[in-house]
Design a protein around this motif. Structure first.
Motif, PDB file in Angstrom:
ATOM      1  N   ALA A  45       0.830  -1.207   0.000  1.00 16.40           N
ATOM      2  CA  ALA A  45       0.000   0.000   0.000  1.00 16.40           C
ATOM      3  C   ALA A  45       0.867   1.261   0.000  1.00 16.40           C
ATOM      4  O   ALA A  45       0.571   2.245  -0.688  1.00 16.40           O
ATOM      5  CB  ALA A  45      -0.938  -0.016   1.201  1.00 16.40           C
ATOM      6  N   ALA A  46       1.944   1.219   0.737  1.00 14.53           N
ATOM      7  CA  ALA A  46       2.807   2.400   0.838  1.00 14.53           C
ATOM      8  C   ALA A  46       3.574   2.648  -0.459  1.00 14.53           C
ATOM      9  O   ALA A  46       3.707   3.789  -0.906  1.00 14.53           O
ATOM     10  CB  ALA A  46       3.787   2.229   1.999  1.00 14.53           C
ATOM     11  N   ALA A  47       4.035   1.567  -1.060  1.00 16.49           N
ATOM     12  CA  ALA A  47       4.820   1.719  -2.291  1.00 16.49           C
ATOM     13  C   ALA A  47       3.974   2.309  -3.416  1.00 16.49           C
ATOM     14  O   ALA A  47       4.457   3.115  -4.226  1.00 16.49           O
ATOM     15  CB  ALA A  47       5.402   0.375  -2.718  1.00 16.49           C
ATOM     16  N   VAL A  48       2.695   1.926  -3.485  1.00 15.21           N
ATOM     17  CA  VAL A  48       1.820   2.464  -4.524  1.00 15.21           C
ATOM     18  C   VAL A  48       1.607   3.969  -4.301  1.00 15.21           C
ATOM     19  O   VAL A  48       1.641   4.759  -5.242  1.00 15.21           O
ATOM     20  CB  VAL A  48       0.474   1.700  -4.569  1.00 15.21           C
ATOM     21  CG1 VAL A  48      -0.486   2.377  -5.545  1.00 15.21           C
ATOM     22  CG2 VAL A  48       0.702   0.245  -4.985  1.00 15.21           C
ATOM     23  N   ALA A  49       1.431   4.356  -3.045  1.00 20.99           N
ATOM     24  CA  ALA A  49       1.271   5.792  -2.736  1.00 20.99           C
ATOM     25  C   ALA A  49       2.512   6.568  -3.169  1.00 20.99           C
ATOM     26  O   ALA A  49       2.412   7.628  -3.801  1.00 20.99           O
ATOM     27  CB  ALA A  49       1.011   5.984  -1.246  1.00 20.99           C
ATOM     28  N   ARG A  50       3.670   6.028  -2.843  1.00 24.23           N
ATOM     29  CA  ARG A  50       4.917   6.705  -3.235  1.00 24.23           C
ATOM     30  C   ARG A  50       5.063   6.735  -4.748  1.00 24.23           C
ATOM     31  O   ARG A  50       5.618   7.679  -5.315  1.00 24.23           O
ATOM     32  CB  ARG A  50       6.130   6.004  -2.607  1.00 24.23           C
ATOM     33  CG  ARG A  50       6.327   6.292  -1.116  1.00 24.23           C
ATOM     34  CD  ARG A  50       7.756   5.974  -0.666  1.00 24.23           C
ATOM     35  NE  ARG A  50       8.239   4.715  -1.249  1.00 24.23           N
ATOM     36  CZ  ARG A  50       8.123   3.523  -0.656  1.00 24.23           C
ATOM     37  NH1 ARG A  50       7.570   3.427   0.556  1.00 24.23           N
ATOM     38  NH2 ARG A  50       8.564   2.437  -1.252  1.00 24.23           N
ATOM     39  N   HIS A  51       4.557   5.696  -5.408  1.00 27.54           N
ATOM     40  CA  HIS A  51       4.604   5.639  -6.868  1.00 27.54           C
ATOM     41  C   HIS A  51       3.798   6.797  -7.472  1.00 27.54           C
ATOM     42  O   HIS A  51       4.263   7.487  -8.393  1.00 27.54           O
ATOM     43  CB  HIS A  51       4.051   4.295  -7.346  1.00 27.54           C
ATOM     44  CG  HIS A  51       3.891   4.170  -8.831  1.00 27.54           C
ATOM     45  ND1 HIS A  51       4.946   4.265  -9.712  1.00 27.54           N
ATOM     46  CD2 HIS A  51       2.788   3.973  -9.608  1.00 27.54           C
ATOM     47  CE1 HIS A  51       4.502   4.113 -10.958  1.00 27.54           C
ATOM     48  NE2 HIS A  51       3.199   3.947 -10.909  1.00 27.54           N
ATOM     49  N   TYR A  52       2.606   7.043  -6.948  1.00 24.44           N
ATOM     50  CA  TYR A  52       1.849   8.219  -7.419  1.00 24.44           C
ATOM     51  C   TYR A  52       2.617   9.493  -7.036  1.00 24.44           C
ATOM     52  O   TYR A  52       2.768  10.411  -7.830  1.00 24.44           O
ATOM     53  CB  TYR A  52       0.452   8.242  -6.800  1.00 24.44           C
ATOM     54  CG  TYR A  52      -0.525   7.238  -7.389  1.00 24.44           C
ATOM     55  CD1 TYR A  52      -0.724   7.159  -8.769  1.00 24.44           C
ATOM     56  CD2 TYR A  52      -1.264   6.400  -6.567  1.00 24.44           C
ATOM     57  CE1 TYR A  52      -1.633   6.246  -9.303  1.00 24.44           C
ATOM     58  CE2 TYR A  52      -2.182   5.481  -7.091  1.00 24.44           C
ATOM     59  CZ  TYR A  52      -2.361   5.414  -8.463  1.00 24.44           C
ATOM     60  OH  TYR A  52      -3.246   4.530  -8.991  1.00 24.44           O
ATOM     61  N   GLY A  53       3.081   9.532  -5.801  1.00 26.12           N
ATOM     62  CA  GLY A  53       3.911  10.641  -5.346  1.00 26.12           C
ATOM     63  C   GLY A  53       3.125  11.815  -4.790  1.00 26.12           C
ATOM     64  O   GLY A  53       1.968  12.047  -5.142  1.00 26.12           O
ATOM     65  N   SER A  54       3.809  12.563  -3.923  1.00 32.17           N
ATOM     66  CA  SER A  54       3.157  13.675  -3.242  1.00 32.17           C
ATOM     67  C   SER A  54       2.901  14.843  -4.190  1.00 32.17           C
ATOM     68  O   SER A  54       2.117  15.732  -3.883  1.00 32.17           O
ATOM     69  CB  SER A  54       4.008  14.134  -2.051  1.00 32.17           C
ATOM     70  OG  SER A  54       5.271  14.579  -2.532  1.00 32.17           O
ATOM     71  N   GLY A  55       3.545  14.830  -5.340  1.00 33.63           N
ATOM     72  CA  GLY A  55       3.267  15.888  -6.319  1.00 33.63           C
ATOM     73  C   GLY A  55       1.881  15.739  -6.928  1.00 33.63           C
ATOM     74  O   GLY A  55       1.322  16.687  -7.480  1.00 33.63           O
ATOM     75  N   LEU A  56       1.343  14.546  -6.826  1.00 24.50           N
ATOM     76  CA  LEU A  56       0.034  14.278  -7.415  1.00 24.50           C
ATOM     77  C   LEU A  56      -1.003  14.015  -6.331  1.00 24.50           C
ATOM     78  O   LEU A  56      -2.122  14.523  -6.382  1.00 24.50           O
ATOM     79  CB  LEU A  56       0.153  13.034  -8.321  1.00 24.50           C
ATOM     80  CG  LEU A  56      -1.049  12.667  -9.193  1.00 24.50           C
ATOM     81  CD1 LEU A  56      -1.277  13.733 -10.255  1.00 24.50           C
ATOM     82  CD2 LEU A  56      -0.824  11.302  -9.845  1.00 24.50           C
ATOM     83  N   LEU A  57      -0.593  13.205  -5.340  1.00 18.69           N
ATOM     84  CA  LEU A  57      -1.534  12.679  -4.352  1.00 18.69           C
ATOM     85  C   LEU A  57      -1.453  13.491  -3.062  1.00 18.69           C
ATOM     86  O   LEU A  57      -0.381  13.727  -2.527  1.00 18.69           O
ATOM     87  CB  LEU A  57      -1.130  11.219  -4.074  1.00 18.69           C
ATOM     88  CG  LEU A  57      -2.151  10.200  -3.645  1.00 18.69           C
ATOM     89  CD1 LEU A  57      -3.271  10.079  -4.685  1.00 18.69           C
ATOM     90  CD2 LEU A  57      -1.447   8.834  -3.508  1.00 18.69           C
ATOM     91  N   ASP A  58      -2.630  13.895  -2.538  1.00 19.18           N
ATOM     92  CA  ASP A  58      -2.666  14.609  -1.257  1.00 19.18           C
ATOM     93  C   ASP A  58      -3.033  13.674  -0.112  1.00 19.18           C
ATOM     94  O   ASP A  58      -2.597  13.877   1.015  1.00 19.18           O
ATOM     95  CB  ASP A  58      -3.694  15.743  -1.318  1.00 19.18           C
ATOM     96  CG  ASP A  58      -3.378  16.731  -2.419  1.00 19.18           C
ATOM     97  OD1 ASP A  58      -2.272  17.296  -2.401  1.00 19.18           O
ATOM     98  OD2 ASP A  58      -4.223  16.903  -3.324  1.00 19.18           O
ATOM     99  N   GLY A  59      -3.890  12.682  -0.423  1.00 19.79           N
ATOM    100  CA  GLY A  59      -4.322  11.786   0.640  1.00 19.79           C
ATOM    101  C   GLY A  59      -4.388  10.354   0.145  1.00 19.79           C
ATOM    102  O   GLY A  59      -4.593  10.105  -1.047  1.00 19.79           O
ATOM    103  N   TRP A  60      -4.210   9.402   1.063  1.00 21.12           N
ATOM    104  CA  TRP A  60      -4.152   7.990   0.678  1.00 21.12           C
ATOM    105  C   TRP A  60      -4.786   7.154   1.780  1.00 21.12           C
ATOM    106  O   TRP A  60      -4.487   7.351   2.955  1.00 21.12           O
ATOM    107  CB  TRP A  60      -2.691   7.602   0.469  1.00 21.12           C
ATOM    108  CG  TRP A  60      -2.422   6.222  -0.074  1.00 21.12           C
ATOM    109  CD1 TRP A  60      -1.761   5.220   0.559  1.00 21.12           C
ATOM    110  CD2 TRP A  60      -2.770   5.722  -1.366  1.00 21.12           C
ATOM    111  NE1 TRP A  60      -1.662   4.118  -0.253  1.00 21.12           N
ATOM    112  CE2 TRP A  60      -2.285   4.403  -1.456  1.00 21.12           C
ATOM    113  CE3 TRP A  60      -3.438   6.251  -2.458  1.00 21.12           C
ATOM    114  CZ2 TRP A  60      -2.447   3.592  -2.569  1.00 21.12           C
ATOM    115  CZ3 TRP A  60      -3.609   5.465  -3.576  1.00 21.12           C
ATOM    116  CH2 TRP A  60      -3.120   4.152  -3.642  1.00 21.12           C
ATOM    117  N   LEU A  61      -5.681   6.289   1.387  1.00 21.03           N
ATOM    118  CA  LEU A  61      -6.274   5.377   2.351  1.00 21.03           C
ATOM    119  C   LEU A  61      -5.660   4.001   2.194  1.00 21.03           C
ATOM    120  O   LEU A  61      -5.579   3.489   1.073  1.00 21.03           O
ATOM    121  CB  LEU A  61      -7.794   5.282   2.143  1.00 21.03           C
ATOM    122  CG  LEU A  61      -8.626   6.528   2.418  1.00 21.03           C
ATOM    123  CD1 LEU A  61     -10.106   6.235   2.176  1.00 21.03           C
ATOM    124  CD2 LEU A  61      -8.409   7.033   3.843  1.00 21.03           C
TER     125      LEU A  61
END
Lengths: 318, 318
Positions: free
Chosen positions: A254-270
């Protein structure tokens, strides 16, 4: 509230059903993946768009999650009797009608977005369904077969090969030349929130983001962008996302996918409750994160997930 | 014996079944009418070729004489649900597969003759089935509708309007520019006999003869050309041939149809026993004529008709 959702097939469609339940008054625009579209028997098949349309329009085969309910396979049997393949892609008789209408309209010169709108006039999905692009994009997967590396269509990898061999690369052929379909960038610019359902981050959402302009529009929209992990407990909730994640060098967590999108794109992650220990890692990457139940076992559970996502979006906004 | 048959749909197909029974060792080439071909839902439909192929291949709906046996209509129902017409043309699910294969092959660049051969590889009709032409020919019918004269596709006249309004003209659009399909002229030149089944003399056999070169090849082949009257007792045996005969100024009688073909083309003509008084009139026009039972009530009756035709051919030759 104007909500834009990037959607693949089954997971995206079920998520959208929860979204409609959780936010019945929202104005929802769905940007659908078309990278897994395929020409079969001379007909244009758009699996992800159809899955969203059938699911929200009440025509889906609930058990398998794709295709039409109460389906028969007379046409397919006859095609096989002619020796015409492929035989590994299951098109039912009712489903065939959709592809016949679509192909006829495309042949008459209508772009896919207009065709999709015409098909939705029947299904009334309760959302505005837009293909990511009217241009042809085809996701190809590099695999080794009989000792040779070759590129196969995503559907061939997914359906014929059941993702049973390693994917060495995933390439959305044509994406770099594609333009977002009419309304896509406008919907993003006007959105109050953008959601990434627990769809495949590589071949569904990743393909949509590969159309030049879409990723940038989302990043620059200045509104909360919240996603839901398709990986629960280090395995995909459904499908074989881990196989294509490996191809792009991303761990199936779950964490790796969030990092893959990245904070430049993603603000929140469940992430799912079982992945609570990933929260700190995701937040360390600059993405606000919460652990909540993420299994779309029924409509109530899915609507609850959506509410969590919308609450996280509100928190980000505040 | 090499036999060439010019065939329309139902009547031609049933005649051919009798021919195969009466002359099991004959080498039979069928030149099929394609003037009633139509594009429906973006698919190429060849009603006459398919009726011949299904009838001789054992796939026909025996009762109605066209379409597939044991047929369902799921695709058509779905197309109607999309509001996509026309709804007056009955395409079944199994039949759809044929049109899908054909359209895909045509789209890939194969000519209709090659496509027909590929479809026949499954059906094994026991004859060589050739379309009259690989070029597009479409029979249009001039009718008055809502006070205006307009041209409608033959299928629209025949199926939608049930030939219920007068046909003012019948035009095989494109025929003058069409070339006989590969093998057509060669088969005629090599024939021992040419047969005109009791098919429609205007929209079936007439359309085939309208392709430049075919009429001439038959007239110049120097072999017996024998036809069977589709008119029995001043009425068509089946279908509505009288309606289109009126459009070309030909009376709906067995003798008038023979004179319409003419002694330059026709050497022999069979009329039904009830039309025995027409024999003298036909022979006066320079065409050898016999009155025999001409109702294709079953295979035996049809085979008997064929034997009469072949005997008449032998008589002409001698």
């Amino acid at each position: 509230m104007r909500i834009v959702v990037l959607a693949g097939g089954i997971g995206g469609a079920r998520f959208l059903r929860g979204l409609k339940a959780a936010a019945p008054d929202a104005d929802i625009t769905v940007i659908g993946n078309t990278g897994d579209d395929i020409h079969l028997f001379g007909l244009k098949v758009c699996p992800d768009l159809d899955t969203v349309m059938y699911t929200l329009g009440g025509g889906i085969n609930e058990e398998q999650g794709w295709g039409r309910t109460d389906e028969t396979f007379r046409v397919k049997e006859e095609l096989a009797a002619y020796g015409v393949g492929p035989d590994w892609f299951g098109l039912g008789d009712r489903d065939f009608a959709t592809h016949i209408v679509r192909t006829q309209m495309l042949g008459a010169g209508y772009p896919l977005s207009a065709v999709t709108e015409a098909l939705c006039a029947r299904w009334k999905p309760g959302v505005r369904l837009l293909p990511m692009s009217d241009d042809r994009v085809e996701t190809h997967v590099a695999v080794d077969e009989e000792g040779e590396r070759k590129a196969v269509h995503f559907q061939e990898y997914w359906v014929r090969l059941r993702a049973s061999v390693p994917a060495h690369a995933v390439v959305p052929v044509g994406a770099d030349q594609a333009k977002p379909a009419p309304g896509v960038l406008e919907a993003i610019a006007a959105a109050d929130v953008v959601l990434f359902p627990p769809s495949n981050p590589v071949v569904s959402i990743g393909t949509i983001l590969a159309v030049p302009g879409i990723r940038e529009a989302i990043a620059e929209a200045g509104v909360p962008v919240v996603g839901l992990s398709p990986i629960v407990g280090d395995a995909p909730v459904r499908g074989m996302a881990d196989k294509v994640l490996a191809a792009v060098g991303v761990e199936a967590t779950a964490a790796a996918v969030a990092r893959h999108y990245g904070s430049g794109l993603l603000d929140g992650w469940l992430v799912d409750s079982v992945d609570a220990d990933a929260v700190a890692e995701v937040e360390a990457a600059g993405i606000r994160c919460r652990a909540v139940p993420l299994m779309m076992t029924d409509l109530d559970a899915t609507a609850a997930m959506v509410r969590e996502a919308l609450e996280l979006a509100a928190e980000v906004r505040a």
